[in-house]
Enzyme design. Structure first.
Site, mmCIF file in Angstrom:
data_model
loop_
_atom_site.group_PDB
_atom_site.id
_atom_site.type_symbol
_atom_site.label_atom_id
_atom_site.label_comp_id
_atom_site.label_asym_id
_atom_site.label_seq_id
_atom_site.Cartn_x
_atom_site.Cartn_y
_atom_site.Cartn_z
ATOM 1 N N ARG A 51 -25.142 -40.454 -0.364
ATOM 2 C CA ARG A 51 -23.962 -40.617 -1.280
ATOM 3 C C ARG A 51 -24.023 -40.118 -2.601
ATOM 4 O O ARG A 51 -23.022 -39.906 -3.111
ATOM 5 C CB ARG A 51 -24.039 -42.192 -1.412
ATOM 6 N N TYR A 104 3.450 -40.742 -9.873
ATOM 7 C CA TYR A 104 3.330 -41.094 -8.324
ATOM 8 C C TYR A 104 3.452 -42.520 -8.149
ATOM 9 O O TYR A 104 2.380 -43.053 -8.807
ATOM 10 C CB TYR A 104 1.992 -40.310 -8.124
ATOM 11 N N ASP A 176 -2.249 -35.666 -13.616
ATOM 12 C CA ASP A 176 -2.397 -35.510 -12.473
ATOM 13 C C ASP A 176 -1.785 -33.963 -12.285
ATOM 14 O O ASP A 176 -0.764 -33.642 -12.515
ATOM 15 C CB ASP A 176 -1.219 -36.633 -11.890
ATOM 16 N N LYS A 201 -3.657 -31.864 -1.011
ATOM 17 C CA LYS A 201 -2.719 -31.003 -1.017
ATOM 18 C C LYS A 201 -2.832 -29.447 -1.037
ATOM 19 O O LYS A 201 -3.045 -29.009 -0.105
ATOM 20 C CB LYS A 201 -1.588 -31.444 -2.269
HETATM 21 C C1 LIG Z 1 -0.310 -37.091 -2.861
HETATM 22 C C2 LIG Z 1 -0.623 -37.448 -4.218
HETATM 23 C C3 LIG Z 1 -1.493 -37.934 -4.585
HETATM 24 C C4 LIG Z 1 -2.313 -39.054 -3.740
HETATM 25 O O1 LIG Z 1 -3.087 -38.126 -2.991
HETATM 26 P P1 LIG Z 1 -3.716 -38.661 -1.306
HETATM 27 O O2 LIG Z 1 -4.677 -37.706 -1.296
HETATM 28 O O3 LIG Z 1 -2.601 -38.610 -0.758
HETATM 29 O O4 LIG Z 1 -4.379 -40.292 -1.833
HETATM 30 C C5 LIG Z 1 -1.661 -38.302 -6.103
HETATM 31 N N1 LIG Z 1 -0.752 -37.531 -6.858
HETATM 32 C C6 LIG Z 1 0.076 -36.886 -6.714
HETATM 33 C C7 LIG Z 1 1.255 -36.042 -7.201
HETATM 34 C C8 LIG Z 1 0.484 -36.741 -5.194
HETATM 35 O O5 LIG Z 1 1.550 -36.261 -4.780
#
Ligand SMILES: *Cc1c(COP(=O)(O)O)cnc(C)c1O
Length: 384
Positions: A51, A104, A176, A201
């Site tokens: 971990r 988000y 973000d 992403k």
């Molecule tokens: C998809 C997304 C997230 C969250 O990511 P996950 O891996 O799906 O938890 C956070 N911020 C933005 C802008 C996103 O598009």
């Protein structure tokens, strides 16, 4: 070194592993000590328990630190976990945080749910507030959460102005950075303290892994690392390996997403069915000047508004798309198209643009084929 060189090499140490180019995938929980002395001195060992990290996770952290121009990076098992871990590292009961109204939606749900229950107050602000954020900062404000451009509506925030106001009052600024992939923007170089990404992403890039990254400056890294480790956060080695593999090609993919995205945005703008395109790389976009100042490119994700918001007509279009999948998430190699309803989530500002809001992710397909797919969809919509 420039980004394409960084993402090609960062984190790899072939000569620690027989010259093999990529790091090995360590499946580990228990890590043995050879002697009692080592066992007692274990806290100094870099690899001491699964971990706490392995050479596989260190490789991705090191590569993301280089890409984000950070001091250190902490991994999380999803993008949302990265967001919640970053926030939790800095707030306690009685604190106040400022969150962009265009954030988000799950970030909003976390603030309105868990943080509220813990006694942390969230106040949403106009994404275009810029230096005006100074007036909202209170003595108990700990964090300003930004996202640029915002999910769904793609408003471009003036982060440097927000950073200046925040740092005058010792407030931590987080962003973000998922949309830029860390490839088209370097928030930490602009003074932002923490850049979070849903690596799910563009880092992973192939729609097959959940992962998050928290890239921190020197002032925030230790606090994020120790807080997230206290929560027990860690990621599976195969997922980390896939994220590293995705990262190696992020440059070529992002450049193509940029090119294809602009081509589709321009085409959509020329269509009578479309009343607005929300893409900061278009000169007409209200965020264009700030985007040009702060970004070196645009990803494949943007929005547009259809004049028509009749459900049957929308179904006629959406139900028979050949190349545009209907799914959450984005950043993979493939194109996606979904309707969105920004008016349902905003509270500090309103979204009263008539028509149906859409969000498109332009993938790596040939853009002419994508345009033909959309054109056929518009024809079905017009006939229905
Ligand atoms: C998809 C997304 C997230 C969250 O990511 P996950 O891996 O799906 O938890 C956070 N911020 C933005 C802008 C996103 O598009």
């Amino acid at each position: 070194m420039k980004d394409n060189t960084v993402v090609t090499h960062a984190g790899n140490r072939p000569f620690e592993n027989y010259g093999i180019v990529n790091p090995p995938v360590y499946h580990a929980s228990t890590v043995l000590s050879e002697t009692l002395e080592q066992r007692i001195d274990r806290s100094n060992a870099k690899v001491r328990y699964g971990r706490a990290g392995t050479p596989t996770s260190f490789a991705l952290e090191e590569a993301m630190t280089a890409l984000e121009q950070a001091h250190g990076t902490v991994l999380a098992p999803s993008g949302l976990a990265a967001i919640t871990m970053a926030l939790c590292a800095f707030v306690e009961t009685g604190d106040h945080i400022l969150v962009t109204d265009s954030t988000y939606t799950p970030t909003r749900n976390f603030s309105n749910g868990v943080l509220k229950r813990l006694g942390v107050e969230t106040e949403y602000f106009d994404p275009l507030i810029g230096a005006g954020i100074a007036e909202l900062i209170r003595d108990n404000t700990r964090v300003i959460w930004t996202e640029c451009p915002g999910s769904q509506t793609f408003d471009v925030q003036d982060l440097p102005a927000i950073v200046e106001a925040a740092h005058a009052r010792d407030v931590v600024v987080m962003t973000d950075n998922t949309w830029s992939g860390g490839y088209f923007r370097k928030p930490l170089a602009e003074g932002v303290d923490i850049s979070v990404q849903a690596a799910t992403k563009y880092i992973v890039g192939h729609s097959d892994v959940m992962m998050g990254t928290i890239a921190c400056n020197e002032a925030t890294y230790e606090q994020v690392r120790s807080s997230s480790s206290s929560y027990g956060m860690c990621c599976g080695p195969d997922d980390i390996y896939l994220a590293l593999r995705g990262l190696r090609t992020i440059g070529v993919r992002m450049d193509r997403h940029f090119e294809n995205g602009v081509k589709l945005a321009e085409w959509l703008q020329s269509r009578p069915e479309v009343t607005r395109v929300m893409h900061p790389a278009l000169p007409q976009d209200p965020g264009h000047e700030i985007w040009k100042r702060d970004f070196t490119g645009a990803s494949g994700l943007f929005g547009f508004v259809l004049e028509e918001n009749n459900r049957d007509k929308l179904s006629a279009m959406m139900n028979h798309m050949e190349l545009h999948g209907m799914g959450s998430s984005w950043g993979g190699y493939e194109s996606l198209l979904i309707p969105s309803w920004p008016e349902q989530s905003r509270t500090a500002t309103s979204w009263d643009v008539p028509g149906q809001c859409m969000r498109i992710h332009v993938g790596l397909e040939d853009p002419d084929d994508l345009i033909a797919d959309l054109e056929a969809g518009f024809e079905r919509m017009n006939k229905a």
